[in-house]
Design a protein around this motif. Structure first.
Motif, mmCIF file in Angstrom:
data_model
loop_
_atom_site.group_PDB
_atom_site.id
_atom_site.type_symbol
_atom_site.label_atom_id
_atom_site.label_comp_id
_atom_site.label_asym_id
_atom_site.label_seq_id
_atom_site.Cartn_x
_atom_site.Cartn_y
_atom_site.Cartn_z
ATOM 1 N N ALA A 75 0.857 -1.187 0.000
ATOM 2 C CA ALA A 75 0.000 0.000 0.000
ATOM 3 C C ALA A 75 0.890 1.233 0.000
ATOM 4 O O ALA A 75 1.665 1.449 0.929
ATOM 5 N N ALA A 76 0.801 2.021 -1.070
ATOM 6 C CA ALA A 76 1.604 3.238 -1.177
ATOM 7 C C ALA A 76 0.715 4.458 -0.940
ATOM 8 O O ALA A 76 -0.519 4.342 -0.903
ATOM 9 N N VAL A 77 1.355 5.605 -0.757
ATOM 10 C CA VAL A 77 0.617 6.867 -0.699
ATOM 11 C C VAL A 77 1.155 7.743 -1.827
ATOM 12 O O VAL A 77 2.358 8.015 -1.889
ATOM 13 N N VAL A 78 0.265 8.150 -2.726
ATOM 14 C CA VAL A 78 0.654 9.023 -3.836
ATOM 15 C C VAL A 78 0.376 10.463 -3.419
ATOM 16 O O VAL A 78 -0.745 10.793 -3.020
ATOM 17 N N THR A 79 1.417 11.286 -3.500
ATOM 18 C CA THR A 79 1.283 12.699 -3.117
ATOM 19 C C THR A 79 1.387 13.574 -4.349
ATOM 20 O O THR A 79 2.019 13.201 -5.354
ATOM 21 N N VAL A 80 0.779 14.758 -4.252
ATOM 22 C CA VAL A 80 0.779 15.684 -5.384
ATOM 23 C C VAL A 80 0.683 17.109 -4.853
ATOM 24 O O VAL A 80 0.112 17.341 -3.778
ATOM 25 N N GLN A 81 1.226 18.016 -5.608
ATOM 26 C CA GLN A 81 1.219 19.424 -5.195
ATOM 27 C C GLN A 81 1.093 20.286 -6.429
ATOM 28 O O GLN A 81 1.826 20.093 -7.406
ATOM 29 N N HIS A 82 0.146 21.236 -6.384
ATOM 30 C CA HIS A 82 -0.002 22.150 -7.517
ATOM 31 C C HIS A 82 -0.542 23.487 -7.036
ATOM 32 O O HIS A 82 -1.577 23.539 -6.375
ATOM 33 N N GLU A 83 0.172 24.540 -7.362
ATOM 34 C CA GLU A 83 -0.230 25.910 -7.019
ATOM 35 C C GLU A 83 -0.714 26.028 -5.569
ATOM 36 O O GLU A 83 -1.822 26.494 -5.300
ATOM 37 N N GLY A 84 0.093 25.567 -4.658
ATOM 38 C CA GLY A 84 -0.197 25.730 -3.236
ATOM 39 C C GLY A 84 -1.132 24.696 -2.644
ATOM 40 O O GLY A 84 -1.303 24.623 -1.433
ATOM 41 N N ARG A 85 -1.768 23.857 -3.479
ATOM 42 C CA ARG A 85 -2.655 22.814 -2.958
ATOM 43 C C ARG A 85 -1.912 21.482 -2.974
ATOM 44 O O ARG A 85 -1.359 21.080 -4.007
ATOM 45 N N THR A 86 -1.889 20.841 -1.822
ATOM 46 C CA THR A 86 -1.273 19.514 -1.759
ATOM 47 C C THR A 86 -2.360 18.483 -1.491
ATOM 48 O O THR A 86 -3.414 18.806 -0.930
ATOM 49 N N ASN A 87 -2.109 17.253 -1.883
ATOM 50 C CA ASN A 87 -3.071 16.181 -1.604
ATOM 51 C C ASN A 87 -2.341 14.842 -1.612
ATOM 52 O O ASN A 87 -1.203 14.741 -2.082
ATOM 53 N N ALA A 88 -2.986 13.836 -1.067
ATOM 54 C CA ALA A 88 -2.419 12.492 -1.055
ATOM 55 C C ALA A 88 -3.556 11.489 -1.022
ATOM 56 O O ALA A 88 -4.619 11.758 -0.435
ATOM 57 N N LEU A 89 -3.360 10.356 -1.686
ATOM 58 C CA LEU A 89 -4.333 9.269 -1.608
ATOM 59 C C LEU A 89 -3.594 7.947 -1.451
ATOM 60 O O LEU A 89 -2.434 7.830 -1.857
ATOM 61 N N ALA A 90 -4.276 6.997 -0.835
ATOM 62 C CA ALA A 90 -3.722 5.640 -0.750
ATOM 63 C C ALA A 90 -3.807 5.014 -2.134
ATOM 64 O O ALA A 90 -4.775 5.243 -2.869
ATOM 65 N N LEU B 92 5.155 3.625 3.141
ATOM 66 C CA LEU B 92 5.116 3.770 4.602
ATOM 67 C C LEU B 92 5.139 2.402 5.274
ATOM 68 O O LEU B 92 4.656 1.424 4.696
ATOM 69 N N PRO B 93 5.663 2.352 6.489
ATOM 70 C CA PRO B 93 5.639 1.075 7.202
ATOM 71 C C PRO B 93 4.241 0.750 7.724
ATOM 72 O O PRO B 93 3.385 1.628 7.824
ATOM 73 N N GLN B 94 4.064 -0.529 8.062
ATOM 74 C CA GLN B 94 2.759 -0.973 8.553
ATOM 75 C C GLN B 94 2.318 -0.195 9.791
ATOM 76 O O GLN B 94 1.129 0.008 10.013
ATOM 77 N N GLU B 95 3.299 0.249 10.604
ATOM 78 C CA GLU B 95 2.934 1.026 11.808
ATOM 79 C C GLU B 95 2.142 2.276 11.453
ATOM 80 O O GLU B 95 1.443 2.822 12.302
ATOM 81 N N ARG B 96 2.299 2.769 10.224
ATOM 82 C CA ARG B 96 1.547 3.955 9.826
ATOM 83 C C ARG B 96 0.375 3.616 8.901
ATOM 84 O O ARG B 96 -0.050 4.435 8.084
ATOM 85 N N ALA B 97 -0.130 2.393 9.049
ATOM 86 C CA ALA B 97 -1.317 1.999 8.275
ATOM 87 C C ALA B 97 -2.485 2.941 8.583
ATOM 88 O O ALA B 97 -3.358 3.152 7.744
ATOM 89 N N ASP B 98 -2.472 3.511 9.795
ATOM 90 C CA ASP B 98 -3.543 4.448 10.137
ATOM 91 C C ASP B 98 -3.534 5.647 9.195
ATOM 92 O O ASP B 98 -4.584 6.106 8.736
ATOM 93 N N LEU B 99 -2.331 6.127 8.862
ATOM 94 C CA LEU B 99 -2.222 7.291 7.968
ATOM 95 C C LEU B 99 -2.602 6.902 6.536
ATOM 96 O O LEU B 99 -3.321 7.638 5.848
ATOM 97 N N ILE B 100 -2.126 5.736 6.104
ATOM 98 C CA ILE B 100 -2.481 5.249 4.762
ATOM 99 C C ILE B 100 -4.004 5.167 4.651
ATOM 100 O O ILE B 100 -4.609 5.634 3.689
#
Ligand SMILES: Cc1cc2nc3c(=O)[nH]c(=O)nc-3n(C[C@H](O)[C@H](O)[C@H](O)COP(=O)(O)O)c2cc1C
Length: 183
Positions: free
Chosen positions: A15-30, A69-77
């Motif tokens: 399970a990865a987290v894809v991050t993105v940033q454009h014109e001051g807006r950031t976002n991430a999805l699992a 991310l490691p499994q310990e951060r599955a909560d964040l994912i």
């Protein structure tokens, strides 16, 4: 043709987290639908539904990063995967820590044991998802996460393996088995 079940039979998958940033807006999805495609050029692809807030942001930014991310951060994912940027600004709301890199093409999560920074190389529609192919322009890896043989340092690093149904597993503490083809 539609099948009665979703495509979960090939799990577990990292399970990865894809991050993105454009014109001051950031976002991430699992993101669990991701894969390497080529060594030269170094290409890595993520499959993203047009329903996702990240979809337009990646197109506009022309870049994304894939964070492991490691499994310990599955909560964040899971939080990244169960909330949408359509409804909230995840980075502002959750104070997600990122590496202080001024020139990064996308945010790199401080808790990632590895990440690929990617420049958008191609985009293709496959059914109800789009494959965003990125050319990896920079690698990030936490100190000690990988051994001299470039293999993940288990059990120091416990990768997050998604099983479906909001379940996240990891590898056992048993040392990996080396097989050279001889019995
Ligand atoms: C473990 C996990 C894996 C996921 N993998 C994908 C994926 O590969 N592609 C995708 O489009 N959505 C995937 N999702 C769903 C998105 O992460 C989810 O819809 C998220 O809320 C979208 O955020 P956004 O709208 O801010 O982009 C996954 C969700 C979870 C929990």
């Amino acid at each position: 043709m539609s099948l009665p079940v979703k495509l979960y039979l090939h799990y577990p998958a990292v399970a990865a987290v894809v991050t993105v940033q454009h014109e001051g807006r950031t976002n991430a999805l699992a993101c669990v639908w991701h894969t390497a495609l080529s060594f030269d050029p170094p290409l890595y692809a993520v499959s993203i539904s047009p329903k996702r807030f990240s979809y337009d942001l990646i197109r506009q930014a022309g870049a994304f990063a894939v964070n492991f991310l490691p499994q310990e951060r599955a909560d964040l994912i899971a939080r990244f995967g169960r909330n949408s940027g359509h409804d909230l600004d995840k980075f502002a709301t959750w104070e997600v820590e990122t590496l202080p890199l001024e020139d990064a093409l996308a945010p790199i999560l401080a808790e990632a044991y590895a990440a690929y920074e990617c420049k958008l190389y191609a985009q293709h529609t496959y059914g109800d998802h789009d494959l965003f192919v990125g050319e990896i322009v920079r690698l990030h890896q936490a100190e000690g996460a990988f051994g001299e043989n470039r293999v993940l340092n288990i059990p120091q690093v416990k990768p997050a393996l998604y099983l479906g149904a909001n379940l996240y597993a990891t590898l056992s503490d048993e040392p990996p088995v080396f097989r050279d083809g001889q019995r």
